[in-house]
Design a protein around this motif. Structure first.
Motif, mmCIF file in Angstrom:
data_model
loop_
_atom_site.group_PDB
_atom_site.id
_atom_site.type_symbol
_atom_site.label_atom_id
_atom_site.label_comp_id
_atom_site.label_asym_id
_atom_site.label_seq_id
_atom_site.Cartn_x
_atom_site.Cartn_y
_atom_site.Cartn_z
ATOM 1 N N THR A 197 -9.995 7.181 -3.725
ATOM 2 C CA THR A 197 -9.860 7.514 -2.289
ATOM 3 C C THR A 197 -9.444 6.284 -1.477
ATOM 4 O O THR A 197 -9.015 6.415 -0.344
ATOM 5 C CB THR A 197 -11.189 8.053 -1.726
ATOM 6 N N HIS A 198 -9.615 5.083 -2.079
ATOM 7 C CA HIS A 198 -9.247 3.850 -1.384
ATOM 8 C C HIS A 198 -7.889 3.340 -1.845
ATOM 9 O O HIS A 198 -7.692 2.143 -2.081
ATOM 10 C CB HIS A 198 -10.341 2.799 -1.573
ATOM 11 N N SER A 199 -6.962 4.275 -2.030
ATOM 12 C CA SER A 199 -5.561 3.951 -2.321
ATOM 13 C C SER A 199 -4.740 4.598 -1.209
ATOM 14 O O SER A 199 -5.257 5.414 -0.436
ATOM 15 C CB SER A 199 -5.164 4.533 -3.674
ATOM 16 N N MET A 213 -9.354 -1.438 7.522
ATOM 17 C CA MET A 213 -10.702 -1.887 7.873
ATOM 18 C C MET A 213 -11.418 -2.483 6.667
ATOM 19 O O MET A 213 -12.026 -3.551 6.749
ATOM 20 C CB MET A 213 -11.517 -0.703 8.388
ATOM 21 N N ASP A 214 -11.360 -1.780 5.543
ATOM 22 C CA ASP A 214 -12.065 -2.272 4.354
ATOM 23 C C ASP A 214 -11.462 -3.591 3.860
ATOM 24 O O ASP A 214 -12.176 -4.492 3.421
ATOM 25 C CB ASP A 214 -12.034 -1.214 3.239
ATOM 26 N N LEU A 215 -10.130 -3.707 3.933
ATOM 27 C CA LEU A 215 -9.489 -4.954 3.494
ATOM 28 C C LEU A 215 -9.842 -6.109 4.424
ATOM 29 O O LEU A 215 -10.027 -7.238 3.977
ATOM 30 C CB LEU A 215 -7.967 -4.774 3.447
ATOM 31 N N SER A 274 -6.075 3.577 8.548
ATOM 32 C CA SER A 274 -7.014 2.636 9.166
ATOM 33 C C SER A 274 -8.179 2.325 8.232
ATOM 34 O O SER A 274 -8.740 1.236 8.269
ATOM 35 C CB SER A 274 -7.543 3.194 10.492
ATOM 36 N N HIS A 275 -8.526 3.290 7.384
ATOM 37 C CA HIS A 275 -9.668 3.056 6.489
ATOM 38 C C HIS A 275 -9.382 1.886 5.539
ATOM 39 O O HIS A 275 -10.219 1.001 5.354
ATOM 40 C CB HIS A 275 -10.007 4.317 5.692
ATOM 41 N N LEU A 276 -8.192 1.879 4.968
ATOM 42 C CA LEU A 276 -7.832 0.782 4.058
ATOM 43 C C LEU A 276 -7.779 -0.539 4.812
ATOM 44 O O LEU A 276 -8.274 -1.559 4.321
ATOM 45 C CB LEU A 276 -6.455 1.052 3.427
HETATM 46 ZN ZN LIG Z 1 -14.258 2.602 2.394
#
Ligand SMILES: [Zn+2]
Length: 207
Positions: A69-71, A113-115, A109-111
Motif C-alpha cells: 500500500t506504500h507504493s 508524508m511517510d518519506l 500525500s501519504h507517501l
Molecule cells: Zn503510512
C-alpha cells in the motif's frame, strides 16, 4: 511513518489548498459538502490500512515483507477507483478535473508524508521492483505510540500539528485575494515561518 493525525490533516490540507476560495467563503457548507473532504481524508489515510489488514503485506524472498500500500500503485488504488465514479456524477468539467487532482494528490500525500519522516524505506515502485527508497533526512516526526504516559506522543504530535496546520493555513491565506495585500503577505510569512520552525525542530530529532 507519520501519524494518522498528520495524514488526516494533509488530506484536509489538500482540499483547502486547492479548493476555489470564493466557493468556500460565499455560502454556508452543507453536510453534503463535507463528504468530499472526508473522502480525501480517507484516501490520504488509506495506505495505513495495512496496519489492520496484515494480508496487505506481500512476502518477497529478497526484501522480506513489502508494504504494497506504500507504493505508487498502492496509494493510487483508491484515487483510481474514484475517477470513474467522478465521471458518472453530474459535475461541471472544472469541478470534475479539480476533484480528480485533489484525490490523486491526497493519495500521493501519504507517501510524501511517510518519506519526509526520514525513517521509513518504502518499495515505491512495487510491483515493478521491491527496491526500497528512503530520504536521508527528515522534517516531520515519526508517528508515536498512542499511550497517555508516552511523552514522545505529545512532543511528536505538537511538532506535526505545528508544521502542517500553519503550512496549509498559509497556502489558504495566500489565495484569499479579498484580504489586503500587505496584511496577507505578513500573515502568510508568519504562518510559514512557524511551520518551518517546527520542521527545523523535527530535523534535529534523532533518527
Ligand atoms: Zn503510512
Amino acid at each position: 511513518m507519520s501519524s494518522f493525525i498528520g495524514h488526516a490533516l494533509t488530506g484536509l490540507g489538500v482540499y483547502t489548498s486547492t479548493q476555489p476560495v470564493e466557493k468556500t467563503t460565499q455560502r454556508n457548507l452543507s453536510l453534503r459538502d463535507l463528504l468530499w473532504p472526508a473522502w480525501l481524508v480517507f484516501v490520504a489515510l488509506a495506505p495505513d490500512l495495512d496496519y489492520i489488514f496484515r494480508s496487505l503485506h506481500v512476502w518477497s524472498d529478497s526484501m522480506g515483507y513489502v508494504r504494497v500500500t506504500h507504493s505508487f500503485v498502492g496509494c493510487l488504488a483508491f484515487p483510481l477507483l474514484t475517477l470513474p465514479v467522478l465521471s458518472r456524477l453530474k459535475l461541471a468539467r472544472e469541478t470534475r478535473r479539480l476533484c480528480a487532482v485533489q484525490v490523486v494528490l491526497a493519495g500521493l500525500s501519504h507517501l510524501a508524508m511517510d518519506l519526509l519522516v526520514g525513517v521509513a524505506s518504502l518499495s515505491l515502485l512495487w510491483p515493478f521492483t521491491e527496491r526500497r527508497f528512503r530520504l536521508p533526512f527528515g522534517i516531520l516526526p515519526s508517528g508515536p505510540a498512542f499511550r497517555v504516559d508516552n511523552f514522545y506522543m505529545y512532543r511528536n504530535l505538537l511538532i506535526e500539528v505545528g508544521a502542517l496546520v500553519p503550512l496549509y493555513a498559509g497556502i489558504y491565506l495566500a489565495r484569499l485575494a479579498k484580504l489586503d495585500g500587505r496584511k496577507r503577505r505578513i500573515g502568510v510569512a508568519a504562518l510559514w515561518l512557524c511551520s518551518l520552525a517546527f520542521m527545523g525542530w523535527s530535523f534535529t530529532l534523532a533518527r
